[in-house]
Enzyme design. Structure first.
Site, PDB file in Angstrom:
ATOM      1  N   TRP A 106       0.461  19.962   9.753  1.00 34.48           N
ATOM      2  CA  TRP A 106      -0.742  19.348  10.321  1.00 34.48           C
ATOM      3  C   TRP A 106      -2.000  19.688   9.548  1.00 34.48           C
ATOM      4  CZ3 TRP A 106       0.568  15.299  12.613  1.00 34.48           C
ATOM      5  CH2 TRP A 106       1.770  15.240  13.320  1.00 34.48           C
ATOM      6  N   ASP A 175      -8.036  23.065  14.698  1.00 34.72           N
ATOM      7  CA  ASP A 175      -7.110  22.170  15.398  1.00 34.72           C
ATOM      8  C   ASP A 175      -6.322  23.023  16.394  1.00 34.72           C
ATOM      9  OD1 ASP A 175      -5.032  20.565  16.245  1.00 34.72           O
ATOM     10  OD2 ASP A 175      -4.324  20.020  14.246  1.00 34.72           O
ATOM     11  N   LYS A 199       0.112  18.025  24.719  1.00 36.93           N
ATOM     12  CA  LYS A 199       1.022  19.179  24.750  1.00 36.93           C
ATOM     13  C   LYS A 199       0.671  20.087  25.927  1.00 36.93           C
ATOM     14  CE  LYS A 199       0.990  18.286  19.968  1.00 36.93           C
ATOM     15  NZ  LYS A 199       2.297  17.729  19.691  1.00 36.93           N
TER      16      LYS A 199
HETATM   17  N1  PLP Z   1      -2.324  18.606  15.114  1.00 36.27           N
HETATM   18  C1  PLP Z   1      -1.270  19.233  15.647  1.00 36.27           C
HETATM   19  C2  PLP Z   1      -1.245  20.725  15.683  1.00 36.27           C
HETATM   20  C3  PLP Z   1      -0.200  18.487  16.153  1.00 36.27           C
HETATM   21  O1  PLP Z   1       0.864  19.099  16.687  1.00 36.27           O
HETATM   22  C4  PLP Z   1      -0.253  17.086  16.097  1.00 36.27           C
HETATM   23  C5  PLP Z   1       0.849  16.251  16.623  1.00 36.27           C
HETATM   24  O2  PLP Z   1       1.864  16.716  17.055  1.00 36.27           O
HETATM   25  C6  PLP Z   1      -1.365  16.482  15.512  1.00 36.27           C
HETATM   26  C7  PLP Z   1      -2.399  17.267  15.044  1.00 36.27           C
HETATM   27  C8  PLP Z   1      -1.463  14.989  15.400  1.00 36.27           C
HETATM   28  O3  PLP Z   1      -1.728  14.480  16.646  1.00 36.27           O
HETATM   29  P1  PLP Z   1      -1.609  12.905  16.962  1.00 36.27           P
HETATM   30  O4  PLP Z   1      -0.164  12.565  16.912  1.00 36.27           O
HETATM   31  O5  PLP Z   1      -2.223  12.820  18.327  1.00 36.27           O
HETATM   32  O6  PLP Z   1      -2.399  12.195  15.930  1.00 36.27           O
END
Ligand code: PLP
Length: 368
Positions: A106, A175, A199
Site C-alpha cells: 500500500w 495511512d 476494515k
Molecule cells: N491502504 C491500506 C492499508 C489498505 O489495506 C487498502 C486496501 O485494502 C488501501 C489503502 C486501499 O484502499 P481502497 O481499496 O479503499 O482504495
C-alpha cells in the site's frame, strides 16, 4: 439443525460487529420512525445532518482529535487518498517533494501515485521483501520535503509500526486504513491521517480523512474539486453527495467501539488475540511460518505459510478447506503473497480467535 457458525477472518471489507448489523437491519426500512431508509435520505436533510454529526463527534471523541483538525468523510477509497495527498500537500514547500517509507503494497502504491505530482524520495534502502521496517538509522529524511508518508499497518504483508516515525519537524502523513481505532493514537503528531473505513471502522464506500486546518488551501490547480480538502472541509463533506449509508454504518461502529471501552480496550483485546495466533506459529517448529520480523508483526493481519519454509501449497489448500468446513472463512493470503492471512480486526472476538487457534493446533498435530 443449528446453523453453522461462520467466522469471517477477511482482510477487508471485513467482519462488522453483530450488533451493528442487527441495528442496521432493524432500521433498514424505517430509520428512527421517519418512515423510510437512510438509503433513500437526502444528504441535505436534517436527519442525515444528525447522522453525519454523530459520526464526526464520535470520531473526535474516540481519537481525542484536537479542535484544529477537520474530520471528513470522502469517497474514492484509500487509493483516492494516494492521489489526494500529493495533490493537496506536495506543494506545501517550494521543492515540491515528499518523503515516503515503503514497507508494503500500500505504501508502494501511494509512492508511485505521488510521483505523478512531484518528486518522491524513498527514505530508506529499497526492501527486496516486505517483512520488516528499515531501521530509522538507515533513513535519509529530506528537510525540504513537504511531508513524510507511511502506512501504519500494511494489510497485505502484515507489517505494522510499533513506533511513530520521527521526522525532525516535517509534516507526518499516515495511512491507517487497516488499524485505525485498533489502538490509541496521538493525532496531534500528524498533519493528516486517513483510513478507508471497510476494515475497522465501517463498510466500503467511505474514507475518513483527519487533517490539520493549516494544511487546507494548498491544492494544486489540477486537483479535482471533490478531492480538494479545503472545499470538502468548508462544506462539511457535503460539497457533493457523500456516501450516506456508509457514513451511517461508521456511526454505528464508532458507537459500538465507544460502548466497548474505546481504542484502549480494543488494543488490549487486539494484543490478546494476535498473541494467541503468533504463539502457535512460534511454537510450531517451523510448521507455521510468519516471515515478518518479530518487532513489526501486525496485530491486525497475520500472514503465515503452512507445512515448510516458503509454504507447502497443497497443504495450505488442505488447511483452507478444513478451516472452511469449520465455518472459518476468508483465510486465504493475498494473491500477491500466497499462503494464509488471518485478519483479526476489532469485530473479531476473542472466542472466534480461540476457535482459529484450536483449529491451528489440531491441524499441526495431524500433519506434523
Ligand atoms: N491502504 C491500506 C492499508 C489498505 O489495506 C487498502 C486496501 O485494502 C488501501 C489503502 C486501499 O484502499 P481502497 O481499496 O479503499 O482504495
Amino acid at each position: 439443525m443449528e446453523p453453522k457458525q461462520i467466522i469471517n477472518f477477511g482482510a477487508g471489507p471485513s467482519k462488522l460487529p453483530q450488533s451493528v448489523l442487527l441495528q442496521a437491519q432493524k432500521e433498514l426500512l424505517d430509520y428512527g420512525g421517519i418512515g423510510f431508509s437512510v438509503l433513500e435520505m437526502s444528504h441535505r436533510s436534517a436527519d442525515f445532518g444528525k447522522i453525519l454529526n454523530k459520526a464526526e463527534s464520535l470520531m473526535r471523541e474516540l481519537l481525542s482529535i484536537p479542535d484544529n483538525y477537520k474530520v471528513m468523510f470522502l469517497q474514492g477509497g484509500g487509493s483516492g487518498q494516494f492521489s489526494a495527498i500529493p495533490l493537496n500537500l506536495i506543494g506545501l514547500k517550494e521543492d515540491n517533494c515528499a518523503d515516503y517509507l515503503v514497507t508494503g503494497t500500500w505504501s508502494e502504491r501511494a509512492a508511485k501515485e505521488a510521483e505523478k505530482y512531484g518528486k518522491v524520495n524513498i527514505v530508506h534502502p529499497k526492501l527486496d521483501r516486505y517483512t520488516k521496517i528499515p531501521d530509522p538509522s538507515s533513513w535519509t529524511l529530506n528537510p525540504s520535503a513537504s511531508y513524510v508518508y507511511y502506512c501504519y499497518n500494511e494489510t497485505v504483508h502484515g507489517v505494522e509500526y510499533d513506533f511513530t516515525p520521527e521526522t525532525n519537524g516535517v509534516l507526518l502523513v499516515s495511512d491507517m486504513s487497516s488499524n485505525l481505532l485498533s489502538r490509541p493514537v496521538d493525532v496531534s503528531k500528524f498533519g493528516l491521517i486517513f483510513a478507508g473505513a471497510q476494515k475497522n471502522v465501517g463498510c466500503a464506500g467511505v474514507t475518513v480523512v483527519i487533517v490539520r486546518e493549516d494544511l487546507l488551501g494548498h491544492a494544486q490547480k489540477e486537483c479535482p474539486i471533490t478531492m480538494d480538502y479545503k472545499v470538502q472541509a468548508a462544506n462539511n463533506s457535503l460539497y457533493n453527495t457523500p456516501p450516506c449509508y456508509s457514513i451511517y454504518i461508521v456511526g454505528l461502529v464508532l458507537e459500538w467501539i465507544k460502548n466497548n471501552g474505546g481504542s484502549a480496550a480494543m488494543e488490549t483485546l487486539n494484543k490478546q488475540k494476535s498473541s494467541m495466533i503468533y504463539d502457535i506459529i512460534n511454537a510450531s517448529n517451523g510448521f507455521y511460518e510468519c516471515p515478518v520480523d518479530v518487532s513489526c508483526r501486525s496485530r491486525m493481519n497475520i500472514p503465515f505459510r503452512v507445512g515448510k519454509k516458503g509454504g507447502d501449497e497443497a497443504l495450505e489448500k488442505e488447511f483452507l478447506a478444513a478451516a472452511s468446513k469449520r465455518g472459518m472463512l476468508s483465510l486465504k493470503g493475498h494473491r500477491s503473497v500466497g499462503g494464509i492471512r488471518a485478519s483479526l480486526y476489532n469485530a473479531v472476538t476473542v472466542e472466534e480467535t480461540e476457535a482459529l487457534a484450536t483449529f491451528m493446533k489440531e491441524f499441526l498435530k495431524e500433519h506434523q
